[in-house]
Each structure stands twice: as C-alpha cells, then as structure tokens.
Design a protein around this motif. Sequence first.
Motif, PDB file in Angstrom:
ATOM      1  N   ARG A  12      30.476 -73.633  76.633  1.00 11.66           N
ATOM      2  CA  ARG A  12      30.952 -74.056  77.990  1.00 11.66           C
ATOM      3  C   ARG A  12      29.860 -75.205  78.346  1.00 11.66           C
ATOM      4  N   PHE A  13      28.296 -74.859  78.447  1.00  7.62           N
ATOM      5  CA  PHE A  13      27.478 -75.650  78.972  1.00  7.62           C
ATOM      6  C   PHE A  13      27.799 -77.218  78.241  1.00  7.62           C
ATOM      7  N   ARG A  14      27.921 -77.020  77.072  1.00 12.59           N
ATOM      8  CA  ARG A  14      27.841 -78.531  76.391  1.00 12.59           C
ATOM      9  C   ARG A  14      29.272 -79.185  76.513  1.00 12.59           C
ATOM     10  N   ILE A  15      30.400 -78.154  76.672  1.00 10.81           N
ATOM     11  CA  ILE A  15      31.473 -79.139  77.131  1.00 10.81           C
ATOM     12  C   ILE A  15      31.392 -79.559  78.505  1.00 10.81           C
ATOM     13  N   ILE A  16      30.716 -79.013  79.470  1.00 15.04           N
ATOM     14  CA  ILE A  16      30.571 -79.485  80.875  1.00 15.04           C
ATOM     15  C   ILE A  16      29.833 -80.787  80.758  1.00 15.04           C
ATOM     16  N   GLN A  17      28.757 -80.867  79.901  1.00 15.31           N
ATOM     17  CA  GLN A  17      27.794 -81.916  79.859  1.00 15.31           C
ATOM     18  C   GLN A  17      28.646 -83.243  79.253  1.00 15.31           C
ATOM     19  N   ARG A  18      29.739 -82.991  78.630  1.00 14.60           N
ATOM     20  CA  ARG A  18      30.405 -83.957  78.066  1.00 14.60           C
ATOM     21  C   ARG A  18      31.532 -84.767  79.525  1.00 14.60           C
ATOM     22  N   PHE A  19      31.317 -84.108  80.513  1.00 17.02           N
ATOM     23  CA  PHE A  19      32.318 -84.662  81.729  1.00 17.02           C
ATOM     24  C   PHE A  19      31.147 -85.109  82.793  1.00 17.02           C
ATOM     25  N   LEU A  20      29.930 -85.147  82.542  1.00 17.26           N
ATOM     26  CA  LEU A  20      28.973 -85.325  83.737  1.00 17.26           C
ATOM     27  C   LEU A  20      29.234 -86.830  84.152  1.00 17.26           C
ATOM     28  N   ASP A  21      29.831 -87.617  83.392  1.00 13.31           N
ATOM     29  CA  ASP A  21      29.763 -89.046  83.754  1.00 13.31           C
ATOM     30  C   ASP A  21      31.235 -89.560  84.552  1.00 13.31           C
ATOM     31  N   GLY A  22      31.772 -88.256  84.853  1.00 19.42           N
ATOM     32  CA  GLY A  22      33.106 -88.515  85.683  1.00 19.42           C
ATOM     33  C   GLY A  22      34.308 -88.710  84.969  1.00 19.42           C
ATOM     34  N   GLN A  23      34.186 -88.964  83.597  1.00 24.49           N
ATOM     35  CA  GLN A  23      35.476 -89.371  82.568  1.00 24.49           C
ATOM     36  C   GLN A  23      36.201 -88.241  82.422  1.00 24.49           C
ATOM     37  N   VAL A  24      37.537 -88.573  82.149  1.00 25.58           N
ATOM     38  CA  VAL A  24      38.581 -87.459  82.029  1.00 25.58           C
ATOM     39  C   VAL A  24      38.797 -87.496  80.414  1.00 25.58           C
ATOM     40  N   LYS A  25      39.034 -86.246  79.997  1.00 28.36           N
ATOM     41  CA  LYS A  25      39.135 -86.281  78.428  1.00 28.36           C
ATOM     42  C   LYS A  25      40.188 -85.351  77.972  1.00 28.36           C
ATOM     43  N   THR A  26      40.979 -85.666  77.068  1.00 24.19           N
ATOM     44  CA  THR A  26      41.861 -84.587  76.204  1.00 24.19           C
ATOM     45  C   THR A  26      41.022 -83.737  75.351  1.00 24.19           C
ATOM     46  N   ALA A  27      41.665 -82.651  74.990  1.00 25.25           N
ATOM     47  CA  ALA A  27      40.876 -81.656  74.015  1.00 25.25           C
ATOM     48  C   ALA A  27      40.806 -82.357  72.869  1.00 25.25           C
ATOM     49  N   LYS A  28      41.543 -83.353  72.487  1.00 24.49           N
ATOM     50  CA  LYS A  28      41.462 -83.914  71.057  1.00 24.49           C
ATOM     51  C   LYS A  28      40.274 -84.981  71.196  1.00 24.49           C
ATOM     52  N   GLU A  29      40.044 -85.912  72.342  1.00 22.86           N
ATOM     53  CA  GLU A  29      38.972 -86.794  72.627  1.00 22.86           C
ATOM     54  C   GLU A  29      37.769 -85.886  72.644  1.00 22.86           C
ATOM     55  N   LEU A  30      37.587 -84.662  73.133  1.00 19.43           N
ATOM     56  CA  LEU A  30      36.534 -83.899  73.530  1.00 19.43           C
ATOM     57  C   LEU A  30      36.256 -83.409  71.960  1.00 19.43           C
TER      58      LEU A  30
END
Length: 183
Positions: A12-30
């Motif tokens: 979950r920490f790694r997932i959260i890090q992917r959103f730190l720049d304020g961007q939105v993402k789909t599960a596929k993009e993530l």
Amino acid sequence: MKKIETILHPVRFRIIQRFLDGQVKTAKELAKEVKDIPQATLYRQLDALVKAEVLVITEENQIRGTVEKVYALNNSSATMTKEDVKDLTKEEHLQYFLFFTAQLAKDFDAYLSQDDIDFERDGVGYRQVGLHLTDDEFMDFVKDMGKVVEKYIHNQPNPNRTKRIVSTVVIPENKGGIENDEK
C-alpha cells in the motif's frame, strides 16, 4: 486497522507513492508502474486504501461491460496527524520509522540500479544539518517549508519534469547525550 498500519503496509505504501504527485490513475495505469505487484494483490490493496479513505474514486467509466475506476490520493487521510500517533508505543514508533527508512533505502537502491545515474543532474542528495531554533523559530521553519512545497506541489507532469520524492525527518538532539540511552 489503524491508519498508520494501512499506510505503512509495504504494498500500500508503494501504491500511495505513485499518487504523491496529485495525479489520478486507473488500476491498469498503476499496474504498468508497479509491474512486480500481482494484479490480484494490486486490486485487493486498492480496495483496502479506498475503504480506509486514503484513496478516493474520482470517476467510474463503463468499458465493455465492466467499470474502470479512476483513483486519486485523499491527502487529508494520507497524512498522519498527532492524533493518529499519540497512542503508539516507543516500539511501534521505532517499527514504523524503520519501515519508512527501509522504503527510502529501497527507493535509493532502485535509483542506483539504473544504467545512467548522475547525482548532480538528477538532483539526488542526502544530508543533515543542525539548526539551533527556539520552538517559535522551529514552527516558522515548518511553515516556511510548507510554503515552499505548496509552491510546487500542483505542477503537472510533462516531458520536461522529473518526479522527485522529497522526504523529511526531524529529530531533536538528545540533550542527555548518548550515554543517557544506555541507562
């Protein structure tokens, strides 16, 4: 589950890090960004983060009979407050701090594993400074740091920008000296 346990879980920490720049993402993009996380695990952890309100669903798009969710970070829920940590034991604080620093080490190792690294060009660094501050001066310092971050936090990604993770740790000096810890 405590918010800190939700946030400091390794996946979950790694997932959260992917959103730190304020961007939105789909599960596929993530999934393209965290290729080593199995798809079932990714979906399970996304669900846990939504239930904990750390991530929010901003859109739901119909795609060939299925619903594609678009996720964003809920900054207020992803930030630890003094209320969240007030009842932690010394051992729990140390455990979470060690996890945090281990994640930093893992990120640094990933950087060092790249073929073309250049600390100066990439803006990579680690350092410590000692500042002598009154409590009021320290609060001013924290506010000033917040203003600097706020100035840049809404920058959108583009080919000319590199996402940089900035981490802070503030620890007051042990006034009793090292020998105080050994008693």
